[in-house]
Design an enzyme around this catalytic site. Sequence first.
Site, PDB file in Angstrom:
ATOM      1  N   HIS A 131      39.131  64.639  67.992  1.00  0.00           N
ATOM      2  CA  HIS A 131      38.628  63.352  67.867  1.00  0.00           C
ATOM      3  C   HIS A 131      39.674  62.195  67.008  1.00  0.00           C
ATOM      4  CE1 HIS A 131      35.883  66.240  65.527  1.00  0.00           C
ATOM      5  NE2 HIS A 131      34.767  65.058  66.243  1.00  0.00           N
ATOM      6  N   ARG A 142      33.722  74.029  65.916  1.00  0.00           N
ATOM      7  CA  ARG A 142      32.869  75.180  65.909  1.00  0.00           C
ATOM      8  C   ARG A 142      34.337  76.510  66.906  1.00  0.00           C
ATOM      9  NH1 ARG A 142      28.141  71.762  68.662  1.00  0.00           N
ATOM     10  NH2 ARG A 142      26.149  72.016  66.586  1.00  0.00           N
TER      11      ARG A 142
HETATM   12  P1  AMP Z   1      31.159  65.640  67.354  1.00  0.00           P
HETATM   13  O1  AMP Z   1      31.968  65.380  66.156  1.00  0.00           O
HETATM   14  O2  AMP Z   1      31.429  67.010  68.152  1.00  0.00           O
HETATM   15  O3  AMP Z   1      30.232  65.151  67.359  1.00  0.00           O
HETATM   16  O4  AMP Z   1      32.542  64.322  68.236  1.00  0.00           O
HETATM   17  C1  AMP Z   1      32.696  63.395  67.656  1.00  0.00           C
HETATM   18  C2  AMP Z   1      33.017  62.552  69.697  1.00  0.00           C
HETATM   19  O5  AMP Z   1      34.435  63.366  69.592  1.00  0.00           O
HETATM   20  C3  AMP Z   1      32.414  62.849  70.725  1.00  0.00           C
HETATM   21  O6  AMP Z   1      32.721  61.478  71.722  1.00  0.00           O
HETATM   22  C4  AMP Z   1      33.072  63.965  71.254  1.00  0.00           C
HETATM   23  O7  AMP Z   1      32.999  64.501  72.952  1.00  0.00           O
HETATM   24  C5  AMP Z   1      34.330  64.198  70.931  1.00  0.00           C
HETATM   25  N1  AMP Z   1      35.250  64.981  71.000  1.00  0.00           N
HETATM   26  C6  AMP Z   1      34.774  66.505  70.178  1.00  0.00           C
HETATM   27  N2  AMP Z   1      35.754  67.576  70.386  1.00  0.00           N
HETATM   28  C7  AMP Z   1      36.925  66.686  71.544  1.00  0.00           C
HETATM   29  C8  AMP Z   1      37.823  67.364  72.169  1.00  0.00           C
HETATM   30  N3  AMP Z   1      38.577  68.108  72.333  1.00  0.00           N
HETATM   31  N4  AMP Z   1      38.187  66.780  73.256  1.00  0.00           N
HETATM   32  C9  AMP Z   1      38.122  64.935  73.539  1.00  0.00           C
HETATM   33  N5  AMP Z   1      37.393  64.776  72.007  1.00  0.00           N
HETATM   34  C10 AMP Z   1      35.715  65.532  71.689  1.00  0.00           C
END
Ligand code: AMP
Length: 288
Positions: free
Chosen positions: A37, A188
């Site tokens: 993030h 996760r």
């Molecule tokens: P989330 O909080 O899981 O909804 O993710 C928010 C944003 O962070 C989304 O655009 C995800 O694709 C991105 N994101 C989550 N994990 C990663 C990662 N390991 N590498 C790059 N972007 C990520």
Amino acid sequence: MDIAESIQDVRAWVRRVRGEGRTIGFVPTMGNLHEGHLRLIDAALAACDTAVVSIFVNPTQFGPGEDFANYPRTLPDDLAACRQRGAGLVFVPSVREMYPEQPPLTEVRVRVLEEPLCGRYRCGHFTGVCTVVAKLLNIVAPDQAFFGAKDFQQTVVIRRMVTDLNLPVEIVVCPTVRESDGLAMSSRNQYLSADERAQAVQLHAALRAAAEWIRREHPRSEAIRRMILEHLAAHAPLGAPQYVEVVNPDALAPVERTDEPVLLALAVHFGKARLIDNILVESPSAKA
Ligand code: AMP
């Protein structure tokens, strides 16, 4: 760094920043922020004058039996990380603020692209994602919005939503950020036991080995799928693969041949964690 809980406060903040002639990069998240993030915030600040981060665990993108209630919520740490990274505003709405009428009657649905891969197993997930992202884009009105390639299908679906709805925003996709052993960072991952965590590294290892094989010999995709499943069965027996697919990276439709750009994508359950990963094989070299 400012913090807003109401849409009204976000709009006032955005008006002020716009009045100063500054551009806005937007990073939507569900919190429990990790380096994946935070690199999106870095990218937003590299491209725009300021960054808005939203932290909202969106109930409409979780299916029945999924982990909405238990999703890790770590707001104080998240706010500290956003501040440290230089975000200008963090938007932390309540469910009521985002969904004022229950049940909401309006949805944004990207047909066809929401169906394969994760969509087949997470009914309504992408409709929930698109609806909340459309709402957030409407609230923040950024110049650019930043998403991670780890959720590849999400980036394809959102790009198409932005095109179909003529939304005035540029979607920027940033590379997947990984742990040093290759495991894609994810909120996760903390659900994993020590043994599961040790085996979870095999998701990326299998994808990399498959990508190398494609670049070398571009075998049929069925052979690639079999190879990945055999790799996981041998090296990650605690994992239960949900799907392993070889698809066209634009249409997300299955392909038989791998001498054109392909996306290898998989989802694997480890105990109560469902992990996804993917690798884009953009220019498979010609067969020797
Ligand atoms: P989330 O909080 O899981 O909804 O993710 C928010 C944003 O962070 C989304 O655009 C995800 O694709 C991105 N994101 C989550 N994990 C990663 C990662 N390991 N590498 C790059 N972007 C990520």
